[in-house]
Write an enzyme that holds these catalytic residues in place. Structure first.
Site, mmCIF file in Angstrom:
data_model
loop_
_atom_site.group_PDB
_atom_site.id
_atom_site.type_symbol
_atom_site.label_atom_id
_atom_site.label_comp_id
_atom_site.label_asym_id
_atom_site.label_seq_id
_atom_site.Cartn_x
_atom_site.Cartn_y
_atom_site.Cartn_z
ATOM 1 N N LEU A 99 0.603 -40.799 -12.810
ATOM 2 C CA LEU A 99 0.559 -41.906 -11.862
ATOM 3 C C LEU A 99 -0.723 -41.762 -11.061
ATOM 4 C CD1 LEU A 99 4.209 -42.094 -10.394
ATOM 5 C CD2 LEU A 99 3.164 -43.644 -12.064
ATOM 6 N N ASP A 100 -1.398 -42.871 -10.801
ATOM 7 C CA ASP A 100 -2.601 -42.825 -9.975
ATOM 8 C C ASP A 100 -2.259 -42.287 -8.584
ATOM 9 O OD1 ASP A 100 -4.085 -43.900 -12.027
ATOM 10 O OD2 ASP A 100 -3.996 -45.957 -11.261
ATOM 11 N N ARG A 101 -3.232 -41.695 -7.941
ATOM 12 C CA ARG A 101 -3.015 -41.102 -6.619
ATOM 13 C C ARG A 101 -2.357 -42.068 -5.616
ATOM 14 N NH1 ARG A 101 -5.950 -36.875 -3.187
ATOM 15 N NH2 ARG A 101 -6.943 -36.240 -5.145
#
Length: 230
Positions: free
Chosen positions: A62-64
């Protein structure tokens, strides 16, 4: 991120499912910041008194800025089988996103070809024939509308970098808080994207499993949509 902050939704001998907080990296990166992956390794080491290096398999990301549910593998066999599931479309990943604006169609499938620029780490909609083009497919359904914003329930069919952000911006409904892809509709704030549901098949038992966790409905723009529907 401290071990005491870790929220575990499920754990057995082969997998561990945990909440990834928003703005915490899912794994080590060039920033050197603490991250969920290393936190879970510390948890396993401390909880089970594991000597030496602890194995943990990262099978998806998952992106930050995105929060929500993630699964990690505790054995190499589980890692291989989960990775194969993802490759074969065996995972079902669903997200809530708050959009700036309301799409013309309240329910639709978006298909685009996306290309990532290595120069600025930005993804663009492109033609099928462009070098590096990858097909991106998602379904969305608008659940609520309020104050010029809308709550979208999104199901991914592919897992491209920044896919949801780019595809929703392509229909002129960028995500709330998305300063990179929002254009003149960009609204400053925490990115309103949350991975609320993950379906998978257990890598050793074959059990069909579903894990869900709601967005922080008492925070920020999510307060506008406290009553959600799955």
């Amino acid at each position: 991120m401290e071990v005491s902050d870790l929220i575990i939704l499920h754990e057995d001998n082969h997998i561990i499912v945990a909440l990834k907080p928003q703005n915490v990296a899912c794994c080590p990166d060039e920033s050197g910041d603490d991250n969920l992956f290393d936190c879970i390794k510390r948890y396993i080491k401390e909880t089970y008194n594991k000597p030496g290096n602890v194995f943990l398999g990262l099978v998806h990301r998952l992106d930050r800025p995105t929060g929500g549910v993630m699964v990690f593998a505790k054995t190499s066999k589980a890692a291989a089988r989960l990775s194969e599931q993802i490759k074969n479309g065996g995972f079902e990943k669903k997200y809530y996103a708050v959009l700036c604006g309301v799409p013309t169609r309240k329910k639709a499938t978006l298909e685009n070809y996306l290309r990532k620029s290595t120069v600025n780490n930005t993804v663009y909609v492109c033609t099928q024939t462009e070098e590096g083009a990858k097909l991106a497919v998602l379904d969305y359904e608008i659940k609520q509308e309020k104050g010029g914003l809308s709550l979208a329930d999104i199901k991914l069919h592919t897992g491209r970098t920044h896919q949801i952000r780019v595809q929703m911006a392509s229909i002129n409904c960028p995500l709330y808080g998305d300063m990179r892809y929002g254009g003149d509709k960009a609204v400053k704030g925490k990115l309103a994207l949350w991975a609320y549901s993950l379906r998978l098949t257990h890598p050793t038992t074959g059990e069909k499993m579903r894990f869900e966790i709601e967005p922080p409905m008492d925070e920020g723009v999510w307060k506008n949509f406290a009553q959600t529907e799955n």
